[in-house]
Design a protein around this motif. Structure first.
Motif, short mmCIF file in Angstrom:
data_model
loop_
_atom_site.label_atom_id
_atom_site.label_comp_id
_atom_site.label_asym_id
_atom_site.label_seq_id
_atom_site.Cartn_x
_atom_site.Cartn_y
_atom_site.Cartn_z
N THR A 52 0.86 -1.18 0.00
CA THR A 52 0.00 0.00 0.00
C THR A 52 0.89 1.23 0.00
O THR A 52 1.99 1.22 0.57
CB THR A 52 -0.97 -0.01 1.20
N GLU A 53 0.45 2.28 -0.65
CA GLU A 53 1.24 3.50 -0.76
C GLU A 53 0.71 4.52 0.23
O GLU A 53 -0.50 4.75 0.32
CB GLU A 53 1.15 4.04 -2.18
N ILE A 54 1.63 5.12 0.99
CA ILE A 54 1.24 6.16 1.95
C ILE A 54 2.18 7.36 1.83
O ILE A 54 3.29 7.25 1.31
CB ILE A 54 1.25 5.65 3.41
N THR A 55 1.70 8.49 2.29
CA THR A 55 2.50 9.72 2.36
C THR A 55 2.56 10.14 3.82
O THR A 55 1.53 10.14 4.51
CB THR A 55 1.87 10.83 1.52
N ALA A 56 3.74 10.49 4.29
CA ALA A 56 3.91 10.95 5.67
C ALA A 56 4.72 12.23 5.65
O ALA A 56 5.52 12.47 4.75
CB ALA A 56 4.62 9.88 6.50
N SER A 57 4.52 13.06 6.68
CA SER A 57 5.26 14.32 6.74
C SER A 57 5.75 14.59 8.15
O SER A 57 5.24 14.05 9.12
CB SER A 57 4.39 15.48 6.25
N SER A 58 6.76 15.45 8.23
CA SER A 58 7.35 15.84 9.50
C SER A 58 7.94 17.24 9.35
O SER A 58 8.39 17.61 8.28
CB SER A 58 8.47 14.86 9.88
N THR A 59 7.95 17.96 10.43
CA THR A 59 8.62 19.28 10.43
C THR A 59 10.07 19.15 10.86
O THR A 59 10.81 20.12 10.85
CB THR A 59 7.89 20.25 11.38
N VAL A 60 10.50 17.92 11.22
CA VAL A 60 11.85 17.69 11.75
C VAL A 60 12.83 17.22 10.69
O VAL A 60 13.88 17.83 10.50
CB VAL A 60 11.79 16.68 12.92
N SER A 61 12.51 16.08 10.00
CA SER A 61 13.46 15.50 9.04
C SER A 61 12.77 14.44 8.20
O SER A 61 11.66 14.00 8.50
CB SER A 61 14.64 14.86 9.77
#
Length: 96
Positions: free
Chosen positions: A36-45
């Motif tokens: 399955t394809e997912i997108t994740a984000s962070s303000t750190v790295s």
């Protein structure tokens, strides 16, 4: 990889140059995996975005086996990196 290395530590043996079919079936059960394809984000790295994505996937999916990081990108606001984003393909084994 040599045939003896493939079955090292298992109960499968070589008999007259042929593997015992029943033993192979017992030692190497067939698994079916899904991606399955997912997108994740962070303000750190990027590393943090990957860790958050895997942690979130593991809450929903059982038997997560691995992930392939397909794409990395950043969101820029006012000339500075505001967010690190990763698109990943997560592999998990389907339950019986």
């Amino acid at each position: 990889m040599a045939r003896s290395d493939l079955f090292a530590g298992s109960s499968v043996g070589v008999q007259s140059g042929r593997l015992a079919t029943l033993a192979v079936q017992e030692a190497l059960p067939m698994s079916i995996a899904r991606v399955t394809e997912i997108t994740a984000s962070s303000t750190v790295s990027f590393d943090d975005a990957i860790a958050q994505g895997i942690a979130r996937a593991d809450k929903t999916l059982r038997h997560v086996e691995g992930a392939w990081i397909q794409e990395q990108k950043v969101v820029v606001r006012e000339g500075k990196i505001a967010e690190y984003r990763v698109n990943m393909k997560v592999t998990f084994v389907l339950a019986d």
